[in-house]
Design a protein around this motif. Structure first.
Motif, PDB file in Angstrom:
ATOM      1  N   SER A 165      13.066 -20.774  65.572  1.00  0.00           N
ATOM      2  CA  SER A 165      13.059 -19.391  66.066  1.00  0.00           C
ATOM      3  C   SER A 165      11.632 -18.922  66.333  1.00  0.00           C
ATOM      4  CB  SER A 165      13.720 -18.470  65.041  1.00  0.00           C
ATOM      5  OG  SER A 165      12.887 -18.328  63.905  1.00  0.00           O
ATOM      6  N   THR A 166      11.516 -17.853  67.064  1.00  0.00           N
ATOM      7  CA  THR A 166      10.200 -17.295  67.375  1.00  0.00           C
ATOM      8  C   THR A 166       9.486 -16.899  66.088  1.00  0.00           C
ATOM      9  OG1 THR A 166      11.031 -16.478  69.478  1.00  0.00           O
ATOM     10  CG2 THR A 166       9.001 -15.492  68.660  1.00  0.00           C
ATOM     11  N   TYR A 167      10.226 -16.249  65.179  1.00  0.00           N
ATOM     12  CA  TYR A 167       9.628 -15.831  63.914  1.00  0.00           C
ATOM     13  C   TYR A 167       9.062 -17.034  63.167  1.00  0.00           C
ATOM     14  CZ  TYR A 167       9.106 -13.911  59.234  1.00  0.00           C
ATOM     15  OH  TYR A 167       8.598 -13.535  58.024  1.00  0.00           O
ATOM     16  N   SER A 168       9.842 -18.105  63.053  1.00  0.00           N
ATOM     17  CA  SER A 168       9.395 -19.308  62.331  1.00  0.00           C
ATOM     18  C   SER A 168       8.158 -19.919  62.974  1.00  0.00           C
ATOM     19  CB  SER A 168      10.511 -20.347  62.290  1.00  0.00           C
ATOM     20  OG  SER A 168      11.606 -19.864  61.568  1.00  0.00           O
ATOM     21  N   SER A 169       8.134 -19.960  64.287  1.00  0.00           N
ATOM     22  CA  SER A 169       6.968 -20.540  64.957  1.00  0.00           C
ATOM     23  C   SER A 169       5.734 -19.662  64.771  1.00  0.00           C
ATOM     24  CB  SER A 169       7.255 -20.790  66.435  1.00  0.00           C
ATOM     25  OG  SER A 169       7.542 -19.596  67.093  1.00  0.00           O
ATOM     26  N   VAL A 170       5.912 -18.348  64.792  1.00  0.00           N
ATOM     27  CA  VAL A 170       4.780 -17.440  64.572  1.00  0.00           C
ATOM     28  C   VAL A 170       4.282 -17.594  63.138  1.00  0.00           C
ATOM     29  CG1 VAL A 170       4.098 -15.009  64.396  1.00  0.00           C
ATOM     30  CG2 VAL A 170       5.437 -15.798  66.358  1.00  0.00           C
ATOM     31  N   THR A 227       4.497 -20.161  61.193  1.00  0.00           N
ATOM     32  CA  THR A 227       3.804 -21.440  61.096  1.00  0.00           C
ATOM     33  C   THR A 227       2.373 -21.319  61.608  1.00  0.00           C
ATOM     34  OG1 THR A 227       5.886 -22.629  61.373  1.00  0.00           O
ATOM     35  CG2 THR A 227       3.867 -23.855  61.809  1.00  0.00           C
ATOM     36  N   GLU A 228       2.207 -20.636  62.722  1.00  0.00           N
ATOM     37  CA  GLU A 228       0.865 -20.436  63.287  1.00  0.00           C
ATOM     38  C   GLU A 228       0.013 -19.567  62.366  1.00  0.00           C
ATOM     39  OE1 GLU A 228      -0.564 -21.864  66.010  1.00  0.00           O
ATOM     40  OE2 GLU A 228       1.279 -23.047  66.007  1.00  0.00           O
TER      41      GLU A 228
END
Length: 91
Positions: free
Chosen positions: A2-7, A9-10
């Motif tokens: 998901s977008t939240y998970s990728s953000v 992670t960053e």
């Protein structure tokens, strides 16, 4: 992912100082975005449009409304417009 998970992670890859800076900037953004709008007061409308009624007797207008069952805007408007025009010519 998901977008939240990728953000997230960053964000976790950022240094602690960068994370604090990001949090600070996000707080400013979120506070501004969700800041409640100031409440308005009905009293702010006081006097608005008063020039429309200049020269019109409020009691006379009220009596016209109360005494005519089938009064329409078309029937009333010329009378008010005429009185307003007379008042303007007397100024």
């Amino acid at each position: 992912m998901s977008t939240y998970s990728s953000v997230l992670t960053e964000v976790l890859r950022l240094t602690p100082d960068e994370q604090l800076r990001l949090i600070s900037e996000l707080l400013v953004y979120v506070r501004h975005r969700f800041q409640p709008k100031p409440k308005r007061s009905i009293l702010e409308l006081e006097g608005l449009g008063e020039e429309i009624w200049h020269g019109i007797d409020a009691q006379e207008y009220r009596e016209i409304l109360l005494n005519q069952e089938s009064l329409t805007v078309v029937e009333l408007t010329p009378d008010i417009a005429e009185k307003a025009a007379q008042h303007q010519s007397n100024l």
